[in-house]
Design a protein around this motif. Structure first.
Motif, PDB file in Angstrom:
ATOM      1  N   ALA A 174       0.739  -1.286   0.068  1.00  0.00           N
ATOM      2  CA  ALA A 174       0.263  -0.038   0.054  1.00  0.00           C
ATOM      3  C   ALA A 174       1.270   1.314   0.247  1.00  0.00           C
ATOM      4  O   ALA A 174       2.391   1.357   0.153  1.00  0.00           O
ATOM      5  N   THR A 186      -8.126  -4.547  -1.547  1.00  0.00           N
ATOM      6  CA  THR A 186      -8.321  -4.642  -0.248  1.00  0.00           C
ATOM      7  C   THR A 186      -7.427  -5.947  -0.486  1.00  0.00           C
ATOM      8  O   THR A 186      -8.646  -6.949  -0.651  1.00  0.00           O
ATOM      9  N   TYR A 235      -4.740 -14.394  -5.148  1.00  0.00           N
ATOM     10  CA  TYR A 235      -5.531 -13.045  -4.070  1.00  0.00           C
ATOM     11  C   TYR A 235      -6.297 -12.926  -4.973  1.00  0.00           C
ATOM     12  O   TYR A 235      -6.669 -13.013  -6.190  1.00  0.00           O
ATOM     13  N   VAL A 273      -8.716  -9.524  -4.449  1.00  0.00           N
ATOM     14  CA  VAL A 273      -8.430  -8.131  -4.112  1.00  0.00           C
ATOM     15  C   VAL A 273      -9.565  -7.276  -4.449  1.00  0.00           C
ATOM     16  O   VAL A 273      -9.655  -6.992  -5.684  1.00  0.00           O
ATOM     17  N   THR A 333     -11.679  -4.075  -5.145  1.00  0.00           N
ATOM     18  CA  THR A 333     -10.690  -2.772  -5.695  1.00  0.00           C
ATOM     19  C   THR A 333     -11.667  -1.126  -6.022  1.00  0.00           C
ATOM     20  O   THR A 333     -13.095  -2.180  -6.189  1.00  0.00           O
ATOM     21  N   GLU A 383     -14.174  -6.463  -7.428  1.00  0.00           N
ATOM     22  CA  GLU A 383     -12.243  -7.547  -7.240  1.00  0.00           C
ATOM     23  C   GLU A 383     -11.784  -8.469  -8.772  1.00  0.00           C
ATOM     24  O   GLU A 383     -12.297  -8.574  -9.479  1.00  0.00           O
ATOM     25  N   HIS A 416       0.975 -10.637   1.508  1.00  0.00           N
ATOM     26  CA  HIS A 416       0.065 -10.199   1.535  1.00  0.00           C
ATOM     27  C   HIS A 416      -0.778 -11.325   2.400  1.00  0.00           C
ATOM     28  O   HIS A 416      -1.940 -11.925   1.941  1.00  0.00           O
ATOM     29  N   GLY A 442      -7.295  -8.925   4.679  1.00  0.00           N
ATOM     30  CA  GLY A 442      -7.121  -7.143   5.391  1.00  0.00           C
ATOM     31  C   GLY A 442      -6.218  -6.961   5.071  1.00  0.00           C
ATOM     32  O   GLY A 442      -6.746  -5.555   5.356  1.00  0.00           O
ATOM     33  N   ASP A 443      -5.136  -6.778   4.582  1.00  0.00           N
ATOM     34  CA  ASP A 443      -4.561  -5.965   4.362  1.00  0.00           C
ATOM     35  C   ASP A 443      -4.171  -4.092   2.866  1.00  0.00           C
ATOM     36  O   ASP A 443      -4.994  -5.325   1.980  1.00  0.00           O
ATOM     37  N   PRO A 444      -3.941  -3.283   3.108  1.00  0.00           N
ATOM     38  CA  PRO A 444      -4.123  -3.037   1.976  1.00  0.00           C
ATOM     39  C   PRO A 444      -3.261  -2.846   1.043  1.00  0.00           C
ATOM     40  O   PRO A 444      -2.195  -3.362   1.691  1.00  0.00           O
TER      41      PRO A 444
END
Length: 355
Positions: free
Chosen positions: A291, A301, A314, A316, A318, A322, A334, A337-339
């Motif tokens: 991030a 995220t 992943y 993600v 956006t 998604e 990652h 929950g990680d940005p």
């Protein structure tokens, strides 16, 4: 090995009964000496198409030509083709050599000539010395090679494969598809190959014909189909693809600027007009960055993360929706929950023609 032959379909239809159309107005050409794969989901018409080349089915309309000769109404024995079936169809009570020589024996070839040809065919597939074994004494991959040798011994101008690797485990499938490709290139025979496995088709083919609902969705080289899918079905079936709404602004005769949220990518516009568009993004064309990384083009995220050894998959979230991403496992991984930030490459991104 006899001379390789071109295979041509000319407006071929195949109906089963009054209301069932298995193949609808299909036309294509398989150049002599190439490997062409018929790819598609179950029920799309690919196996029926293969069977019409073999003479196991006859077209309801249109023409099938092999080597320029109209074979539409000819029985299998008069077509100069051989077929390797999904089940291999080896005779369990016969030795390997007897299985390979069976077609020559039925055609009344002298025994010594048939056995010499059979041993040469076995040698060509790496099974020299296996003459006396029974099929039950062979591995799955070896049985598959015997089936190939049995087809090759007839010196066909066209060799047909119907899902030949579906009964093998993943590692053996990979090795056998490499062997089939090497054999085809070495012998120069025309091969038409049916599979529903996209990776298999991409790995071995000179040309791929993607079928869907009894028609051809797209045909071309593996690279053409993967990098420039003609429609949403091909984009989703030949490999993974994220389909996301975007906006196009043409920059010239070839390229356009595609907006995906705040991200901008320059791509071939494929003749599409300015305005709303649909973008296909391959998962490996998306880089996952920390991030705040200045190289990131779109924030996101992590929703899901699945570690698969060499790569991580992943999902993600956006502003553009998604996105499914496949990234190398690098140690800077990652968790949910990680940005993160996402960066898009032009390679692996393509606008989808409308309709």
């Amino acid at each position: 090995m006899s001379r390789a032959a071109e295979v041509r379909f000319e407006h071929v239809w195949k109906r089963f009964g009054a209301n069932s159309v298995a193949v609808r107005d299909v036309s294509f050409t398989v150049p002599a000496g190439t490997l062409c794969t018929l790819l598609g989901p179950s029920g799309c018409g690919k196996t029926t198409t293969l069977r019409m080349i073999a003479g196991l089915e006859y077209p309801s309309e249109g023409r099938v030509r092999i080597g320029g000769r109209d074979v539409s109404a000819l029985p299998p024995a008069e077509r100069d083709v051989s077929m390797v079936f999904q089940s291999y169809a080896l005779f369990p009570h016969m030795s390997v050599l007897e299985n390979v020589c069976y077609g020559l024996t039925v055609s009344r070839r002298p025994r010594r000539q048939a056995e010499a040809a059979g041993r040469a065919a076995l040698e060509s597939v790496g099974l020299a010395g296996f003459d006396a074994r029974l099929p039950s004494e062979l591995s799955g991959g070896q049985q598959q090679r015997v089936a190939v040798a049995r087809a090759l011994v007839l010196e066909p101008s066209v060799l047909l494969f119907d899902e030949p690797l579906s009964n093998l485990d993943a590692r053996l499938r990979r090795r056998m598809r490499e062997e089939i490709r090497e054999l085809q290139q070495r012998l120069g025979v025309t091969v038409v190959y049916v599979t529903h496995d996209q990776a298999e088709a991409l790995a071995i083919s000179d040309k791929i014909i993607v079928m869907n609902q009894a028609v051809i969705a797209q045909e071309g080289t593996p690279r053409e189909l993967y990098e420039a899918p003609a429609n949403a079905f091909v984009a989703g079936f030949v490999g993974e693809a994220n389909r996301v709404p975007a906006a196009l602004r043409r920059l010239g005769e070839r390229d356009g600027e595609v907006s995906l949220g705040d991200a901008r990518i320059v791509l071939p516009h494929r003749g599409l007009p300015d305005g709303a568009a649909e973008l296909a993004l391959r998962p490996e064309a998306i880089a996952v960055l920390p991030a705040g990384d200045p190289a990131a083009m779109l924030p996101g995220t992590v929703v899901k993360a699945a570690y698969l050894g060499g790569v991580i998959e992943y999902t993600v979230a956006t502003p553009a929706g998604e996105l499914f991403v496949i990234a190398p496992a690098s140690g800077l991984d990652h968790a949910a929950g990680d940005p993160v930030g996402l960066r898009f490459g032009a390679h692996g991104a393509a606008l989808l023609p409308r309709g």
